[in-house]
Design an enzyme around this catalytic site. Structure first.
Site, PDB file in Angstrom:
ATOM      1  N   ASN A  12      -6.573  -8.118  12.451  1.00 52.89           N
ATOM      2  CA  ASN A  12      -6.021  -8.843  11.297  1.00 52.89           C
ATOM      3  C   ASN A  12      -5.464 -10.185  11.738  1.00 52.89           C
ATOM      4  O   ASN A  12      -4.910 -10.298  12.839  1.00 52.89           O
ATOM      5  CB  ASN A  12      -4.871  -8.065  10.644  1.00 52.89           C
ATOM      6  CG  ASN A  12      -5.311  -6.749  10.042  1.00 52.89           C
ATOM      7  OD1 ASN A  12      -6.383  -6.647   9.475  1.00 52.89           O
ATOM      8  ND2 ASN A  12      -4.479  -5.731  10.180  1.00 52.89           N
ATOM      9  N   LYS A  41      -3.175  -3.804  14.409  1.00 52.27           N
ATOM     10  CA  LYS A  41      -2.717  -2.831  15.400  1.00 52.27           C
ATOM     11  C   LYS A  41      -3.733  -2.620  16.517  1.00 52.27           C
ATOM     12  O   LYS A  41      -3.378  -2.536  17.697  1.00 52.27           O
ATOM     13  CB  LYS A  41      -2.365  -1.510  14.727  1.00 52.27           C
ATOM     14  CG  LYS A  41      -1.104  -1.572  13.873  1.00 52.27           C
ATOM     15  CD  LYS A  41      -0.715  -0.215  13.342  1.00 52.27           C
ATOM     16  CE  LYS A  41       0.570  -0.318  12.522  1.00 52.27           C
ATOM     17  NZ  LYS A  41       1.710  -0.790  13.318  1.00 52.27           N
ATOM     18  N   ASN A  44      -3.869  -5.864  18.627  1.00 56.69           N
ATOM     19  CA  ASN A  44      -2.603  -5.991  19.367  1.00 56.69           C
ATOM     20  C   ASN A  44      -2.581  -5.070  20.583  1.00 56.69           C
ATOM     21  O   ASN A  44      -2.176  -5.460  21.680  1.00 56.69           O
ATOM     22  CB  ASN A  44      -1.413  -5.650  18.475  1.00 56.69           C
ATOM     23  CG  ASN A  44      -1.134  -6.692  17.413  1.00 56.69           C
ATOM     24  OD1 ASN A  44      -1.692  -7.788  17.439  1.00 56.69           O
ATOM     25  ND2 ASN A  44      -0.292  -6.354  16.462  1.00 56.69           N
ATOM     26  N   GLU A 140      -5.547   1.977  10.745  1.00 59.53           N
ATOM     27  CA  GLU A 140      -5.844   0.838   9.879  1.00 59.53           C
ATOM     28  C   GLU A 140      -7.343   0.674   9.649  1.00 59.53           C
ATOM     29  O   GLU A 140      -7.776  -0.329   9.093  1.00 59.53           O
ATOM     30  CB  GLU A 140      -5.246  -0.457  10.468  1.00 59.53           C
ATOM     31  CG  GLU A 140      -3.737  -0.519  10.347  1.00 59.53           C
ATOM     32  CD  GLU A 140      -3.153  -1.856  10.795  1.00 59.53           C
ATOM     33  OE1 GLU A 140      -2.035  -2.167  10.365  1.00 59.53           O
ATOM     34  OE2 GLU A 140      -3.808  -2.575  11.586  1.00 59.53           O
ATOM     35  N   THR A 220       8.561   7.182  19.321  1.00 59.39           N
ATOM     36  CA  THR A 220       9.374   6.000  19.594  1.00 59.39           C
ATOM     37  C   THR A 220      10.533   5.930  18.606  1.00 59.39           C
ATOM     38  O   THR A 220      10.366   6.217  17.421  1.00 59.39           O
ATOM     39  CB  THR A 220       8.533   4.719  19.552  1.00 59.39           C
ATOM     40  OG1 THR A 220       7.883   4.612  18.279  1.00 59.39           O
ATOM     41  CG2 THR A 220       7.464   4.745  20.638  1.00 59.39           C
ATOM     42  N   ALA A 249       4.989  -5.964  16.450  1.00 59.92           N
ATOM     43  CA  ALA A 249       4.143  -5.575  17.588  1.00 59.92           C
ATOM     44  C   ALA A 249       4.889  -4.811  18.680  1.00 59.92           C
ATOM     45  O   ALA A 249       4.313  -4.522  19.730  1.00 59.92           O
ATOM     46  CB  ALA A 249       3.432  -6.781  18.199  1.00 59.92           C
ATOM     47  N   ALA A 250       6.144  -4.439  18.438  1.00 53.98           N
ATOM     48  CA  ALA A 250       6.875  -3.674  19.459  1.00 53.98           C
ATOM     49  C   ALA A 250       6.201  -2.338  19.730  1.00 53.98           C
ATOM     50  O   ALA A 250       6.035  -1.927  20.884  1.00 53.98           O
ATOM     51  CB  ALA A 250       8.322  -3.463  19.024  1.00 53.98           C
ATOM     52  N   GLY A 251       5.799  -1.654  18.667  1.00 56.15           N
ATOM     53  CA  GLY A 251       5.105  -0.377  18.837  1.00 56.15           C
ATOM     54  C   GLY A 251       3.772  -0.548  19.534  1.00 56.15           C
ATOM     55  O   GLY A 251       3.387   0.267  20.381  1.00 56.15           O
ATOM     56  N   ASP A 252       3.041  -1.605  19.186  1.00 57.17           N
ATOM     57  CA  ASP A 252       1.751  -1.870  19.824  1.00 57.17           C
ATOM     58  C   ASP A 252       1.934  -2.195  21.301  1.00 57.17           C
ATOM     59  O   ASP A 252       1.131  -1.787  22.148  1.00 57.17           O
ATOM     60  CB  ASP A 252       1.040  -3.026  19.125  1.00 57.17           C
ATOM     61  CG  ASP A 252       0.718  -2.714  17.672  1.00 57.17           C
ATOM     62  OD1 ASP A 252       0.477  -1.527  17.356  1.00 57.17           O
ATOM     63  OD2 ASP A 252       0.722  -3.643  16.848  1.00 57.17           O
TER      64      ASP A 252
END
Length: 304
Positions: A12, A41, A44, A140, A220, A249-252
């Site tokens: 995206n 996602k 990333n 996604e 997380t 993007a912290a999770g990615d």
């Protein structure tokens, strides 16, 4: 052959609006600034893995528009092999991200070409999965494609990582093909239908998925760190303390760090340590892929 990862997922273009505080329902606010950057996602996580010097390819779909060119360039600059990314007649996916001064965000995704990624496309790029060690997916792209890819990956003897975001119900049949399920606590609550208020309820929700065949979960917890749960142990890892600027993007970044670490060490604890360092660096910066750290930055984290 060098061990490698294949990320199957979304690409995206992110349209990011910065505000003092997130708007309430019906409220109009004046923004501070706006920017565009590559995201999604899947992309990333691919960039996060590539920046950490792991060998990574990506399977996905983009449109034939300027956003696609931007996404491909960012992936290639991070060392991601893009030869398995296909072109759709639909536009490249878009994500509209609103970020407040505390770094919290709201995200609305327009899937575009991501919605066109089919099981037949996965078959056409099967060689990428045959050659890799780890397959990484998110939600996604169409669920039928996620399910097909997980099944294929396990038939080929690969380690599978699923980030169930955006959260949705997953069929029991497919969960037995997941080695590592990595949701955040909100996604786990939404997926399980259980109210999570403390460590015991979190573990109870996680064990629902262990009973369905998932090998292990890593949940997380934002500023509280993360929790690893499998059939034999439960381990909590406190978060690294930093001043968050933007949690986009912290999770990615965490997942990219975990996958790169697991590929390198084949050790969960070392992989989670790397993941937490990567995520901590990411939240101190604005943007999605632009905020993801390099291997050198993660290695120097404890020295800063």
């Amino acid at each position: 052959m060098k061990p490698s990862v294949v990320v199957v997922g979304s690409l995206n273009q992110d349209i990011v609006v910065q505000v003092e505080e997130l708007p309430r329902e019906g409220e109009t606010l004046m923004g501070i600034g706006m920017s565009e950057s590559p995201g999604g996602k899947g992309a990333n996580q691919g960039v996060a893995i590539g920046k950490l010097q792991a060998c990574v390819s990506m399977i996905g779909k983009v449109g034939s528009d300027p956003h696609a060119a931007s996404l491909m360039k960012s992936l290639q600059q991070a060392g991601v092999d893009t030869r398995y990314i296909m072109t759709s007649n639909r536009p490249t996916g878009l994500a509209f991200v609103t970020v407040d001064r505390a770094g919290s965000n709201h995200i609305v995704v327009i899937p575009g070409a991501n919605r066109e990624l089919t099981p037949e496309d996965i078959d056409s790029q099967r060689q990428a999965i045959e050659k890799c060690e780890i397959v990484v997916l998110q939600l996604e792209i169409p669920l039928k494609t996620v399910e097909y890819t997980l099944r294929l990956a396990k038939e080929l003897g690969k380690t599978t990582v699923l980030n169930p975001a955006p959260a949705q119900m997953l069929r029991d049949e497919i969960l037995r093909f997941v080695d590592f399920l990595i949701p955040n606590e909100h996604e786990l609550q939404s997926m399980s239908g259980m109210t999570i208020t403390d460590a015991s309820t979190l573990q109870a929700a996680a064990r629902v998925y262990l009973s369905k065949g998932v090998r292990a979960l890593i949940v997380t917890l934002g500023g509280k760190g993360c929790c690893y749960i499998d059939h034999e142990r439960v381990q909590t890892y406190p978060a690294r303390k930093v001043k968050a600027q933007d949690t986009t993007a912290a999770g990615d970044s965490f997942i990219g760090g975990f996958v790169a670490g697991y590929l390198k060490y084949h050790d969960v604890d070392l992989a989670i340590e790397l993941a937490q360092k990567a995520a901590a660096i990411t939240v101190t910066r604005h943007g999605a892929q632009s905020s993801l750290p390099t291997w050198e930055e993660v290695a120097a984290f404890d020295l800063s």
